[in-house]
Design a protein around this motif. Sequence first.
Motif, PDB file in Angstrom:
ATOM      1  N   GLU A   1     122.964  70.318  55.305  1.00  0.00           N
ATOM      2  CA  GLU A   1     123.110  69.776  56.656  1.00  0.00           C
ATOM      3  C   GLU A   1     124.361  68.912  56.768  1.00  0.00           C
TER       4      GLU A   1
ATOM      5  N   ALA B   1     108.568  66.998  56.251  1.00  0.00           N
ATOM      6  CA  ALA B   1     108.863  68.431  56.153  1.00  0.00           C
ATOM      7  C   ALA B   1     110.232  68.770  56.734  1.00  0.00           C
ATOM      8  N   SER B   2     110.594  68.118  57.799  1.00  0.00           N
ATOM      9  CA  SER B   2     111.886  68.378  58.432  1.00  0.00           C
ATOM     10  C   SER B   2     112.722  67.105  58.378  1.00  0.00           C
TER      11      SER B   2
ATOM     12  N   PRO C   1     116.666  66.534  57.982  1.00  0.00           N
ATOM     13  CA  PRO C   1     118.026  67.015  57.773  1.00  0.00           C
ATOM     14  C   PRO C   1     118.884  66.085  56.918  1.00  0.00           C
TER      15      PRO C   1
ATOM     16  N   ASN D   1     118.741  67.027  53.294  1.00  0.00           N
ATOM     17  CA  ASN D   1     119.179  68.359  52.923  1.00  0.00           C
ATOM     18  C   ASN D   1     120.701  68.385  52.819  1.00  0.00           C
TER      19      ASN D   1
END
Length: 58
Positions: A14, A5-6, A8, A11
């Motif tokens: 980021e 879910a997290s 970076p 993404n």
Amino acid sequence: MFQPASAPELNPIERLWQFLKKPLKNQLFSSLQDLRDRIPEISSSNFILEALFYAASS
């Protein structure tokens, strides 16, 4: 493929923030305009300035 879910590193924004943060590290800006003036020295990407204008107007 499992994606946490997290994550970076997965993404793309980021990576952009990491690129921008280094030259801005330990700098204080007295106004948003001062920050806007500094961004073009770091990157020629106008979308960053457009995002700042949008954030300031909302």
